[in-house]
Motif scaffolding. Structure first.
Motif, short mmCIF file in Angstrom:
data_model
loop_
_atom_site.label_atom_id
_atom_site.label_comp_id
_atom_site.label_asym_id
_atom_site.label_seq_id
_atom_site.Cartn_x
_atom_site.Cartn_y
_atom_site.Cartn_z
N THR A 25 0.82 -1.22 0.00
CA THR A 25 0.00 0.00 0.00
C THR A 25 0.86 1.28 0.00
O THR A 25 0.31 2.38 -0.08
N ASP A 73 6.07 -4.49 5.90
CA ASP A 73 6.51 -5.31 7.04
C ASP A 73 5.98 -6.74 6.91
O ASP A 73 6.71 -7.71 7.16
N GLY A 74 4.73 -6.88 6.48
CA GLY A 74 4.19 -8.23 6.27
C GLY A 74 4.98 -8.94 5.18
O GLY A 74 5.34 -10.12 5.32
N THR A 75 5.28 -8.21 4.13
CA THR A 75 5.99 -8.80 2.99
C THR A 75 7.41 -9.20 3.38
O THR A 75 7.92 -10.22 2.91
N GLY A 114 1.34 -4.14 10.13
CA GLY A 114 0.26 -5.04 9.73
C GLY A 114 0.04 -5.06 8.24
O GLY A 114 0.78 -4.46 7.46
N ASN A 151 -1.88 -3.76 5.74
CA ASN A 151 -2.80 -2.67 5.41
C ASN A 151 -3.65 -3.00 4.18
O ASN A 151 -4.82 -2.62 4.11
N ALA A 152 -3.06 -3.71 3.21
CA ALA A 152 -3.81 -4.02 1.99
C ALA A 152 -5.08 -4.81 2.31
O ALA A 152 -6.15 -4.58 1.73
C1 LIG Z 1 2.01 -15.20 -0.09
C2 LIG Z 1 0.90 -14.26 0.10
N1 LIG Z 1 0.13 -14.34 1.21
C3 LIG Z 1 -0.89 -13.49 1.42
C4 LIG Z 1 -1.19 -12.51 0.49
C5 LIG Z 1 -2.37 -11.58 0.73
N2 LIG Z 1 -1.92 -10.20 0.97
C6 LIG Z 1 -1.90 -9.29 0.01
S1 LIG Z 1 -1.34 -7.80 0.51
C7 LIG Z 1 -1.13 -8.35 2.08
C8 LIG Z 1 -0.61 -7.45 3.16
C9 LIG Z 1 0.84 -7.07 2.99
O1 LIG Z 1 1.31 -6.43 4.15
P1 LIG Z 1 2.55 -5.48 4.13
O2 LIG Z 1 3.65 -6.06 3.38
O3 LIG Z 1 2.82 -5.08 5.53
O4 LIG Z 1 2.07 -4.20 3.27
P2 LIG Z 1 0.87 -3.20 3.61
O5 LIG Z 1 -0.38 -3.81 3.08
O6 LIG Z 1 0.81 -3.00 5.07
O7 LIG Z 1 1.20 -1.94 2.87
C10 LIG Z 1 -1.50 -9.69 2.18
C11 LIG Z 1 -1.44 -10.46 3.43
C12 LIG Z 1 -0.39 -12.49 -0.68
N3 LIG Z 1 -0.60 -11.62 -1.67
N4 LIG Z 1 0.65 -13.34 -0.84
#
Ligand SMILES: Cc1ncc(C[n+]2csc(CCOP(=O)(O)OP(=O)(O)O)c2C)c(N)n1
Ligand SMILES: [Mg+2]
Length: 575
Positions: A409, A459-461, A490, A492-493
């Motif tokens: 995001t 951070d999730g990525t 977290g 956010n997407a």
């Molecule tokens: C392997 C995998 N698991 C789950 C998802 C679903 N997903 C898409 S965006 C996202 C959130 C990513 O979080 P972050 O990297 O912190 O970026 P933010 O959305 O906070 O900007 C998730 C869990 C995905 N695309 N790929």
């Protein structure tokens, strides 16, 4: 002592990797690979050239590294994994390679095919039973262009040549070969290198009639627009695109780009969303793009003409996906642009209309950039924004710095805040399985050791990227790079998607999304523990730029660095 001259299927397989231009084997070796390990050791003892093995503690990282290496070099690499379990651990990295059309040779052992010692390599362990599944190749079938099992070592070189020919033929993609221990141990006769007769298909060009139709449609249009996502995977195409768009004054939109396709500061670069330019266009050229627009977001004029040029224009691999187009061409963008330019330069164009359009578009470009820069104000509330990170990073990198962007995001803040002038300096994950950036950074640095590599991640990525494996590899193979974590604590997407569908829902009212990491991990320290990376967490806006400058210096001196940038948390849910 075994003889150094013993020559097996595994030796021929490794030799064929070398002959087909593979430099690295990103490998996670197991009990299925004794013949391969012997082959590698024999070659080392004899001084024979073979691809370098890069030990990869996690398979997802191995394939992501091969993916990144290809993006920066154009050379397909090898990945070696262990039976069904290693294949399953490739996980989403295989989706990414497939969707990004990245050629890569994946080899996996199969569990031994005999139980009673009938052949060398016969079963000798409980796992050899457990790893015997009905359809190992079925795990990857939806994601590879070709898959096969070695039946005899006598033609194993032909299998590799054919697989690489398919992988490197447009639309490119991964290939997968399996082989059981017994067949890998089979003694065979050496065969000479025949790769010169196994080249990929020549690129496809436009038809003469097509060239004429495209140029006359564009020459007669008032508001044309061009949309691209991955034209820049061939860095030579970028200058051609600039010349073509200048000749006809066509504004360019980069839609969800996974490469640098057009210099962002060029007056005809019109950003990353079609918006009203697209809604009001009378001709749209889609050139190397998977999703140029989304019908629920953009509403094209009924009379708008759509011209689609792509190596993969009808997206056969995606079951539901269509972009109704008036003209559809399967063609290589470099050759198509060369043809279009040659033709357009020879005909009479309405130069006054073209020049008038150019000045209108230039004004639009300038006011768009002004608006983008205004969003980068210093955060007086003390909370770092993605725009502020972009601004600080822009101030400490140069035009050759390679940016890998997987910030989810925060992506738009990166595209808008980090201008890229040179082709081959911005890359994205062309697929949607999060975590590509870590392995890709290793591959990028191995492909271009003299460049500074900066990986931007959510951070999730970051956690999806298996940072422990990434940073172990980074130190071991001298592939230092900078990671900047856009840490909003977290996913956010996920929250934003919920809000799009339920803008006034209960989840919003109660701040119940189940997407936040409310007990924050020390993300940078994972890299420090695994690979000795320099680790720092920054939460004050005024400290960010100097921290990034310092981190780049550390990276350029040979050590990876991870800067965890704390931003506004997306949720405060605790249960
Ligand atoms: C392997 C995998 N698991 C789950 C998802 C679903 N997903 C898409 S965006 C996202 C959130 C990513 O979080 P972050 O990297 O912190 O970026 P933010 O959305 O906070 O900007 C998730 C869990 C995905 N695309 N790929
Ligand atoms: Mg996040």
């Amino acid at each position: 002592m075994e003889s150094l001259s013993r020559y097996t299927t595994a030796d021929a397989l490794l030799e064929a990797f070398e002959e087909t231009g593979i430099s690295y084997l990103f490998s996670n070796l197991g009990s299925d690979h004794p013949a391969l390990i012997e082959g590698l050791a024999k070659a080392k003892a004899l001084g024979r050239p073979l691809p370098k093995v890069i030990i990869s503690p996690h398979e997802y990282v191995a394939l992501s590294a091969a993916h990144g290496y290809y993006q920066l070099s154009g050379q397909a690499q090898g990945v070696i994994v262990h039976t069904d379990v290693g294949t399953q651990n490739l996980g989403g990295s295989l989706h990414n390679a497939a969707r990004s059309r990245v050629p890569v040779f994946i080899f996996s052992g199969e569990t031994p095919s005999t139980m009673e010692g009938e052949l060398a390599g016969s079963r000798n362990s409980p796992i050899n039973y457990l790893q015997n599944v009905y359809d190992q190749r079925g795990i990857v079938r939806g994601y590879v262009k070709w898959e096969y099992d070695i039946r005899t070592g006598k033609n194993v070189k032909q299998l590799v040549y054919r697989a690489m020919q398919i992988a490197n033929t447009e639309p490119k993609g991964p290939v997968y070969l399996t082989g059981a221990r017994e067949v890998l141990e089979e003694e065979v006769q050496p065969k000479k290198d025949l790769t010169s007769r196994w080249k990929p298909k020549e690129p496809t060009a436009l038809t003469d009639a097509g060239i004429e139709q495209i140029i006359s449609t564009l020459a007669n249009s008032k508001n044309p627009i061009l949309i691209t996502s991955y034209l820049g995977r061939n860095i030579e195409s970028v200058d051609l695109l600039v010349e073509f768009c200048e000749l006809l004054s066509i504004p360019v939109i980069e839609s969800n780009p996974s490469y640098m396709n057009y210099p962002t500061e060029h007056p005809l670069h019109m950003g990353f969303e079609g918006g009203d330019l697209l809604d009001n266009a009378d001709v749209v050229v889609v050139l190397d793009c998977d999703v140029p627009w989304i019908p629920t977001v953009n509403d094209l004029n009924d009379s708008c003409k759509v011209i689609f040029i792509d190596n993969d224009p009808i997206k056969e691999k995606i079951p539901l996906a269509y972009i109704p187009a008036d003209l559809t061409f399967q063609a290589d963008s470099y050759h198509a642009l060369t043809q279009l330019l040659n033709y357009a330069k020879k005909i009479n164009l309405d130069h006054s209309t073209i020049e008038e359009r150019f000045s209108r578009l230039k004004e639009r470009h300038n006011s768009q950039r002004k608006e983008w820069r205004q969003r980068e104000v210093f955060p007086t509330n003390g909370v770092i924004t993605p725009e502020w990170v972009s601004r600080c990073l822009r101030n400490v990198i140069d035009e050759d710095t390679i940016i890998l962007n997987e910030t989810i995001t925060s992506t738009s803040a990166i595209f808008k805040g980090i201008p890229r002038i040179k082709p081959g300096t911005m890359f994205g994950n062309g697929g949607s399985s999060l975590g590509w950036n870590g392995g890709a950074a290793i591959g990028a640095k191995l492909a271009q050791p003299n460049k500074t590599v900066v990986s931007l991640t959510g951070d999730g990525t970051y956690l999806f990227s298996v940072p422990s494996s990434v940073h172990w590899m980074s130190r071991k193979y001298n592939a230092p790079f900078l990671t900047i974590i856009f840490n909003n604590q977290g996913w956010n997407a996920t929250k934003m998607n919920l809000l799009k569908q339920h803008p006034d829902g209960i989840a919003k009212r109660d701040d119940h999304y189940w997407v936040n990491f409310d007990k924050p991990a020390d993300l940078a320290k994972i890299a420090e523990a695994a690979g000795g990376a320099f680790a720092q967490t920054i939460s004050k806006p005024e400290e960010l730029e100097s921290a990034l400058k310092n981190a780049i210096e550390i990276v350029n001196s040979g050590q990876s660095a991870v800067i965890d940038v704390k931003m506004q948390p997306i949720s405060y849910q605790v249960d």
